[in-house]
Design a protein around this motif. Structure first.
Motif, PDB file in Angstrom:
ATOM      1  N   PRO A 119       0.831  -1.209   0.000  1.00  0.00           N
ATOM      2  CA  PRO A 119       0.000   0.000   0.000  1.00  0.00           C
ATOM      3  C   PRO A 119       0.863   1.256   0.000  1.00  0.00           C
TER       4      PRO A 119
ATOM      5  N   ALA B 156       0.574   4.208  -6.107  1.00  0.00           N
ATOM      6  CA  ALA B 156      -0.568   4.494  -6.977  1.00  0.00           C
ATOM      7  C   ALA B 156      -0.567   3.528  -8.151  1.00  0.00           C
TER       8      ALA B 156
ATOM      9  N   LEU C  74      -1.394   0.366  -8.000  1.00  0.00           N
ATOM     10  CA  LEU C  74      -1.343  -1.047  -7.576  1.00  0.00           C
ATOM     11  C   LEU C  74      -2.424  -1.365  -6.539  1.00  0.00           C
ATOM     12  N   GLU C  75      -3.407  -0.467  -6.414  1.00  0.00           N
ATOM     13  CA  GLU C  75      -4.460  -0.713  -5.422  1.00  0.00           C
ATOM     14  C   GLU C  75      -5.109  -2.070  -5.722  1.00  0.00           C
ATOM     15  N   HIS C  76      -5.257  -2.875  -4.688  1.00  0.00           N
ATOM     16  CA  HIS C  76      -5.840  -4.196  -4.883  1.00  0.00           C
ATOM     17  C   HIS C  76      -6.450  -4.678  -3.582  1.00  0.00           C
ATOM     18  N   ARG C  77      -7.249  -5.694  -3.668  1.00  0.00           N
ATOM     19  CA  ARG C  77      -7.880  -6.269  -2.496  1.00  0.00           C
ATOM     20  C   ARG C  77      -7.448  -7.727  -2.375  1.00  0.00           C
TER      21      ARG C  77
END
Lengths: 625, 343
Positions: free
Chosen positions: A466, A469, A471-474
């Protein structure tokens, strides 16, 4: 055969000392008598004298057990000598008994004709009764098989410190230093390191420092000038041949704390150590808590589960999350471990094993969490498992754990135990600056990114942290789609993901050294296969048996899971495979199931390490000789 | 005047992920998700700096529906995971989404310690007074007598009050909202976000399948005005369709009572003024429960103090100044060492 202490020596002061190849000393007294501290100082003086050594503290679970009771006895054992000391010794040559309870508990471990140093000042009727004696063993002839030095150490201590103006209670507390001075003379040890240490320790109370130094000197003088045993001129133990370099004494807990820190430095990661106090694992937390200036973050969580979860959160955020406990605590961490396996985050779980089940015997050692480590989770949830073999080895294993965890994005369970956590041995201090780095590369490529993108060789998923920018992922504990990382309940996908998790762990064996034979022939009659802290006694037993002309080999496994790739082939070269373990046969069944080998166990679960003699006897019986 | 919107200004929909939302049709969670997305846009949250952490339960699916970083963890443990994230990287903006079972049953211990330590996160507790994902068992906030598959004769145990729990744990920020409160809910979240430290927000959330209408006695349109108090700092606590009710401290008691303004000589001057820094006031508002009492909505308490991460950073800075242990190689060589010379 008790002797009085007041006879002046007739022999000249420079009469030769009796030379010994090695000696074992056991200090035993009440929990409050300072035996651990005394043992620690003797260890240091012995290391400075150039001997090889190994130590083993053995103390009660109670913080302050009632004074004078047998269950309140606290002991410290040291084995030292001029060659290859690998254990703290089977039976001892000298027993220091500060009270009747210590004598009662420890006498069984003393060699025939061994020496007893006893403080007659504590052999009161009341203390004798508390220890379960009907009469006074120092006077009733029951110790005639031994050589007894009976001195009123309590009174001699009071006399030696009286000019320093301490209260009676404080003055009496110097008697461990008096005793230490006495033992120093017996083995020709120098006092300077201890006097330096006392002066630093009591810098704010110089009268205590002076009194303790006076007691130490008084004990030394009494030993030097009295006829303590018939014609006894003290022992001399030649220096060991030791590789050149700078050494220190190190406990397993210290070496592990430092090794994990070194591992994080070599990986160029922030170390986040999350733990909940538990015996015998807490000392790792204590050591690391003094290392904040080195960038080590420590977190004392509210429970074992929170400790594991905080470590996972740390790894998620791009740190090296490490959690530490003993078996019962690791059981509580089990579900969190599953999350780390499923989300494929690096994590190190340190287990300082102790005797169980349940609370068991918290201060006593065992190696019975092998099943828990290898198999002990719900579902198909493989992890890497490593085991350290000695206090100093903990340093290398700590580094290796971080390397594997980050390279393969997996939890790594590291097994030590109560014995190696607390035991100390000399350690050739490594140069961390010269070690090969293995810096972690976080994911940086946004194009085509998904969180379960894998390295084709190691099968490790990419580690996207985290803050970046694009690479946002869940991620989470629900099964992920192999190709996108999104939630998936697809049957074929779960099969594929299970397979890939399995293959990834199996592949670690391609990245770790092949199994070597530690001692003895590579092919032969009998392989003695050990793991963990039984290294010392097995190694020495095999040495002795080989010297006797018996055909035995020692194989010691560090990589518990996955097992070394060549291990099966190696074992097939032996007619017999014997597995000594401080459990009821756990590695034994792992080897049997992995390699269909007809291995036999030598098992012991008394809370005490193997003695060399026990192992020799066990092996002889398996050999039929 | 030619005002150009900043190119990076994100709209609520920009915080939605590409995943299909899979709560039951009519679930209160949809409304809360919309309010969170609006709040993120309002505060200008950077997606890459924002992490949503959840445990297990219906509410815990939340992170999948946002385009920020998200971690769907295990039951009850989101506070511990979030703590690990914050002590590793305090720059991250961490939100925890949890339900009443996740946070007050299996994870009660972790919530207690998250609050006690004052970790700088926003904790959103979706309270529907029931277990949804496991199909309708009663929860620790269910009222006594709740009939459910596991309590067919009615539950025996008394419910816990989430805000009273949070206060007891030492929370420095406590707010309450309702899923249906679309206008005001984003502001409550924005306030929680602005507060440094653990911000605790209870949101009454209707479970349309297993506990429909459980909050209707203060959420139905015809009772809203008389049963909801919308707190404002520094203003007298007045409510009612015609502003006819107020709260005052009851005579001889440390409790709030509802009074009618204009009756029995009561004027606006008798009404207590909301001071959100007053912990005793927060306790009295939290204790104001029961079918015949109004429900306090908005910020009940806000009185910041040092966060856990700040404390940890201070400690590390102090250690760097005072400690001798700066270099591992030096540390390994400190204390008693001895050198063996070449033979």
């Amino acid at each position: 055969m008790s002797t009085t202490s007041t006879v002046k020596k007739e022999v000249p002061v420079d009469a030769p000392r009796a030379e010994l190849e090695s000696a074992v000393v056991r200090f035993a007294g009440d929990s409050g008598d300072g035996m651990q501290l005394t043992g620690g100082q003797f260890t240091l003086a012995t290391a400075l004298a150039g001997n090889d050594l190994a130590t083993f503290p053995d103390f009660p679970a109670e913080i302050r057990a009632p004074a004078g009771t047998t269950f309140g006895v606290s002991s410290f054992q040291i084995n030292f000598g001029s060659h290859g000391i690998k254990t703290s010794g089977d039976s001892f040559d000298l027993l220091v008994a500060m009270n009747p309870a210590a004598l009662k508990v420890e006498l069984k471990g003393l060699k025939q004709s061994g020496i007893i140093l006893a403080d007659t000042g504590s052999f009161s009727d009341r203390n004798l009764r508390k220890a379960g004696y009907d009469g006074n063993p120092l006077e009733d002839g029951s110790l005639d098989a031994y050589r007894v030095i009976a001195l009123d150490i309590s009174q001699l201590t009071l006399d030696s410190v009286k000019e320093h103006g301490l209260s009676n209670k404080e003055a009496l507390r110097c008697k461990n230093l008096w005793t230490l001075g006495f033992i120093y003379w017996m083995f020709g040890r120098k006092r300077k390191a201890t006097t330096d240490w006392l002066e630093t320790k009591f810098a704010k109370r110089p009268e205590l420092a002076a009194a303790n130094v006076a007691a130490l000197n008084a004990g030394h003088a009494v030993a030097e000038t009295s006829e303590i045993l018939d014609g006894f001129q003290g022992f001399a133990i030649p220096q060991a041949t030791i590789s050149p370099g700078q050494y220190r004494a190190v406990t397993g807990a210290e070496a592990m704390a430092w090794g994990l820190t070194a591992g994080c430095q070599l990986a160029e990661l922030q170390m986040v150590f999350c733990s909940y106090p538990i015996t015998p694992a807490s000392s790792v937390l204590h050591t690391l808590s003094t290392m904040a200036a080195l960038g080590v973050t420590t977190f004392q969580a509210e429970d074992e589960i929170a400790a594991a979860c905080a470590a996972i959160g740390a790894s998620y955020a791009g740190g090296m999350g490490i959690t530490s406990s003993s078996g019962p605590g690791v059981a509580l961490k089990g579900e969190a471990l599953g999350l780390a396996i499923s989300t494929e985050l690096p994590l190190v779980v340190l287990n300082s094993q102790r005797a169980g089940p349940s609370t068991g015997m918290p201060t006593k050692t065992e190696q019975s969490d092998l099943y828990q480590s290898v198999y002990g989770r719900n579902a198909d949830s493989p992890v890497c498992v490593l085991a350290a073999r000695s206090p100093a080895d903990c340093f290398d294993v700590g580094i290796e754990a971080v390397r594997i965890a980050t390279k393969f994005m997996t939890p790594v369970i590291v097994l030590t135990d109560g014995y190696i956590s607390n035991a100390a041995e000399p350690w050739l201090i490594p140069d961390v600056a010269e070690m090969r780095k293995f810096p972690v590369k976080f994911e940086a490529e946004t194009e085509g990114f998904h969180p379960f993108k894998r390295d084709p060789k190691t099968l490790a998923r990419s580690w996207a942290v985290p803050g970046v920018a694009g690479l946002e992922h869940r991620i989470g504990g629900i099964e992920k789609d192999y190709n996108s990382g999104h939630i998936s309940y697809d049957p074929a996908n779960h099969q594929k993901m299970t397979n890939v998790r399995f293959a990834k762990i199996k592949g670690i064996a391609d990245d770790t050294p092949p199994q070597k034979v530690d001692n003895g022939p590579d092919i032969g009659k009998m392989a003695i296969v050990g793991w963990g802290s039984s290294y010392g006694p097995i190694s020495r037993a095999v040495d002795n048996l080989l010297a006797e002309g018996l055909e035995v080999s020692h194989i010691h496994i560090r990589n518990i899971w996955p097992l070394p790739k060549n291990l099966g082939g190696l074992l097939s070269g032996f007619d017999k495979v014997v597995v000594p373990e401080m459990n009821n046969g756990q590695m034994l069944t792992v080897l049997r199931s992995e390699y269909l080998v007809d291995a036999q166990g030598i098992n012991k679960v008394t809370g005490q390490p193997f003695t060399i003699a026990e192992l020799e006897e066990g092996v002889r019986s398996q050999l039929g000789v | 005047m030619n005002v150009v919107a900043k190119p990076e200004a994100l709209k609520p929909k920009d915080y939605a992920s590409d995943q299909e939302v899979r709560w039951c049709p009519g679930c209160g969670d949809y409304a809360i998700l919309r309010a969170v997305q609006k709040a993120l846009a309002d505060i200008g949250a950077k997606k890459e700096k924002t992490v949503f952490v959840s445990g297990i339960g219906c509410a815990a699916r939340f992170p999948y529906y946002l385009s920020t970083y998200g971690f769907h963890t295990i039951h009850g443990r989101a506070p511990s995971i979030a703590t690990g994230i914050k002590i590793t990287n305090p720059e991250l903006d961490v939100w925890i989404v949890s339900g009443d079972g996740d946070s007050l049953s299996i994870g009660g211990n972790h919530l207690l310690h998250l609050i006690r330590r004052n970790v700088d996160v926003q904790f959103l507790l979706f309270n529907n007074e029931i277990y949804g994902l496991t199909k309708g068992q009663y929860s620790p906030t269910s009222r006594a007598g709740t009939r459910s598959p596991s309590t067919p004769l009615g539950s025996v145990d008394k419910p816990i009050s989430p805000v009273a729990f949070a206060l007891g744990a030492g929370a420095r920020f406590i707010a309450r909202g309702i899923d249906s409160m679309q206008k005001k809910l984003p502001d409550v979240f924005a306030r929680a976000h602005a507060h440094k430290g653990a911000s605790f927000v209870e949101i009454y959330q209707n479970c349309i399948v297993y506990n429909d209408g459980v909050f209707s006695n203060f959420t139905e349109k015809d009772v809203v005005a008389n049963r909801q108090i919308h707190l404002e700092h520094g203003k007298p606590i007045i409510f009612g369709a015609e502003n006819q009710f107020g709260l005052r401290v009851a005579d001889g008691k440390l409790a709030l009572e509802v009074v009618s303004i204009g009756e029995d000589g009561i004027t606006e001057d008798d009404i207590v003024v909301h001071d959100e820094t007053d912990r005793i006031m927060a306790h009295m508002l939290a204790e104001m429960q029961g079918a015949d009492r109004p429900v306090a909505i908005g910020v009940l308490y806000c009185d910041p103090m040092t966060s856990y991460e700040e404390g940890m950073q201070g400690l590390q800075a102090r250690a760097k100044k005072q400690s001798m242990n700066h270099d591992l190689n030096e540390l390994l060589r400190r204390g008693h060492t001895w050198t063996v010379e070449d033979a």
